[in-house]
Design a protein around this motif. Structure first.
Motif, PDB file in Angstrom:
ATOM      1  N   ALA A 272      -9.509   0.661   2.542  1.00 49.39           N
ATOM      2  CA  ALA A 272      -8.402  -0.079   1.972  1.00 49.39           C
ATOM      3  C   ALA A 272      -6.967   0.063   2.757  1.00 49.39           C
ATOM      4  O   ALA A 272      -6.373  -0.925   3.062  1.00 49.39           O
ATOM      5  CB  ALA A 272      -7.929   0.671   0.366  1.00 49.39           C
ATOM      6  N   VAL A 273      -6.897   1.166   3.508  1.00 48.36           N
ATOM      7  CA  VAL A 273      -5.745   1.332   4.541  1.00 48.36           C
ATOM      8  C   VAL A 273      -5.911   0.145   5.726  1.00 48.36           C
ATOM      9  O   VAL A 273      -4.988  -0.423   6.100  1.00 48.36           O
ATOM     10  CB  VAL A 273      -5.502   2.665   5.101  1.00 48.36           C
TER      11      VAL A 273
ATOM     12  N   LEU B  19      -0.247   9.232   3.142  1.00 51.78           N
ATOM     13  CA  LEU B  19      -0.141   7.784   3.427  1.00 51.78           C
ATOM     14  C   LEU B  19       0.993   6.749   2.949  1.00 51.78           C
ATOM     15  O   LEU B  19       0.956   5.741   3.143  1.00 51.78           O
ATOM     16  CB  LEU B  19      -1.594   7.443   2.827  1.00 51.78           C
ATOM     17  N   SER B  20       2.067   7.638   2.265  1.00 50.64           N
ATOM     18  CA  SER B  20       2.887   6.797   1.827  1.00 50.64           C
ATOM     19  C   SER B  20       4.118   6.541   2.772  1.00 50.64           C
ATOM     20  O   SER B  20       5.091   6.000   2.504  1.00 50.64           O
ATOM     21  CB  SER B  20       3.546   7.417   0.333  1.00 50.64           C
TER      22      SER B  20
ATOM     23  N   LEU C 192       0.956   5.808   8.175  1.00 46.02           N
ATOM     24  CA  LEU C 192      -0.073   4.638   7.960  1.00 46.02           C
ATOM     25  C   LEU C 192      -0.347   4.184   9.302  1.00 46.02           C
ATOM     26  O   LEU C 192      -1.533   3.996   9.492  1.00 46.02           O
ATOM     27  CB  LEU C 192       0.803   3.756   6.702  1.00 46.02           C
TER      28      LEU C 192
ATOM     29  N   SER D 179       1.118   9.685  -5.653  1.00 44.31           N
ATOM     30  CA  SER D 179       1.356  11.040  -4.756  1.00 44.31           C
ATOM     31  C   SER D 179       2.020  12.129  -5.980  1.00 44.31           C
ATOM     32  O   SER D 179       2.064  13.121  -5.537  1.00 44.31           O
ATOM     33  CB  SER D 179       2.084  11.055  -3.795  1.00 44.31           C
TER      34      SER D 179
ATOM     35  N   PRO E  29       5.412   4.977   6.300  1.00 43.71           N
ATOM     36  CA  PRO E  29       5.160   3.681   7.189  1.00 43.71           C
ATOM     37  C   PRO E  29       4.527   4.356   8.566  1.00 43.71           C
ATOM     38  O   PRO E  29       3.646   3.835   9.301  1.00 43.71           O
ATOM     39  CB  PRO E  29       6.452   3.013   7.304  1.00 43.71           C
TER      40      PRO E  29
ATOM     41  N   PHE F  59      -2.299  11.186  -0.706  1.00 45.31           N
ATOM     42  CA  PHE F  59      -1.563   9.832  -1.178  1.00 45.31           C
ATOM     43  C   PHE F  59      -0.163  10.253  -0.476  1.00 45.31           C
ATOM     44  O   PHE F  59       0.248   9.050  -0.036  1.00 45.31           O
ATOM     45  CB  PHE F  59      -1.735   9.813  -2.600  1.00 45.31           C
ATOM     46  N   HIS F  60       0.335  11.282  -0.571  1.00 45.55           N
ATOM     47  CA  HIS F  60       1.721  11.591  -0.159  1.00 45.55           C
ATOM     48  C   HIS F  60       1.838  11.314   1.469  1.00 45.55           C
ATOM     49  O   HIS F  60       2.672  10.504   1.881  1.00 45.55           O
ATOM     50  CB  HIS F  60       2.262  12.805  -0.263  1.00 45.55           C
TER      51      HIS F  60
ATOM     52  N   GLN G  52      -5.353  -3.840   5.170  1.00 48.15           N
ATOM     53  CA  GLN G  52      -4.286  -4.456   5.258  1.00 48.15           C
ATOM     54  C   GLN G  52      -3.558  -4.828   6.784  1.00 48.15           C
ATOM     55  O   GLN G  52      -2.479  -5.474   6.830  1.00 48.15           O
ATOM     56  CB  GLN G  52      -3.004  -3.137   4.725  1.00 48.15           C
TER      57      GLN G  52
ATOM     58  N   ARG H 113      -3.902   3.936  11.070  1.00 49.43           N
ATOM     59  CA  ARG H 113      -4.700   2.834  11.318  1.00 49.43           C
ATOM     60  C   ARG H 113      -4.839   2.475  12.806  1.00 49.43           C
ATOM     61  O   ARG H 113      -5.986   2.097  13.484  1.00 49.43           O
ATOM     62  CB  ARG H 113      -3.371   1.563  11.016  1.00 49.43           C
TER      63      ARG H 113
ATOM     64  N   LEU I 229       0.770  -1.112  -0.164  1.00 48.63           N
ATOM     65  CA  LEU I 229      -0.074  -0.010   0.179  1.00 48.63           C
ATOM     66  C   LEU I 229       0.856   1.188  -0.055  1.00 48.63           C
ATOM     67  O   LEU I 229       0.701   2.198  -0.695  1.00 48.63           O
ATOM     68  CB  LEU I 229      -1.056   0.233   1.365  1.00 48.63           C
TER      69      LEU I 229
END
Lengths: 100, 100
Positions: free
Chosen positions: B94-95, B21-22, B27, A22, B24, B18-19, B98, B31, A14
């Motif tokens: 989606a996040v 969430l990119s 993320l 991005s 770790p 997106f950036h 995982q 979560r 992901l």
DNA sequence: TCGATAGTTCGATTATTATCGAATAATCGC
DNA sequence: GCGATTATTCGATAATAATCGAACTATCGA
């Protein structure tokens, strides 16, 4: 030219997908591919140099977003829509929703 | 301390999200927040220095993923789940899919 | 008002990534 | 085989981002 390496859906990471998405150029590529079944690299370079495009396609490919196959001297790129939708429902839809 | 600036849902920029969430660490934060309603910054630093956490929270906040409010000396962070789901259905799911 | 606590901001350093020209590779038609 | 075409790879440079200690700010309680 040896075939490209494409990750299997189980290997999709992901973080990597998010990173791939991005970037504005790559988002543009994905959006274009979503409506087009297949496209060559050349078709999608809007003023950008080929080497830059190649870079972006690689990022997209290695993240699992795009599939590339050789056809003569050209490369055919397609969005891995089915696999992405199966693994991350709504993700691609979110990307396309933003489109003008 | 003056209140934080949070973008309105109409201002959410997909690239920025997106950036955010990119990474770790971020993320992981998202979560965690998804299952917890609210959390302070301190609760989520797993060995990372505070300044790093503060940085990550800012990225998340400015992308529109997280809402931060002051409560005494602490800051309460929450995932802007409803707004995100309304704007990008399936994205947060989606996040979370995982997660271990 | 004096700590103590919780976070932020600053600043310097390192790491990652983007960009793009030039060189290289692969394939097709002739 | 020779160009022409299409795209990748290489290499250098610039831009962006992550990391983290130190200094700073704000708030609470005694």
């Amino acid at each position: 030219m040896r075939p490209f390496k494409h990750p299997d859906p189980e290997q999709f990471a992901l973080e990597r997908i998010f990173h791939a998405l991005s970037d504005p150029a790559r988002l543009e590529i994905v959006r274009h591919l979503a409506g087009v079944e297949q496209a060559t690299c050349g078709e999608l370079e809007f003023g950008r140099p080929k080497s830059s495009m190649s870079h972006h396609f690689r990022i997209l490919r290695e993240a699992g977003l795009v599939h590339t196959s050789s056809a003569g001297t050209t490369h055919l790129n397609s969005l891995r829509r089915k696999e992405l939708d199966a693994r991350f429902p709504g993700l691609i839809a979110a990307v396309l929703k933003q489109q003008p």
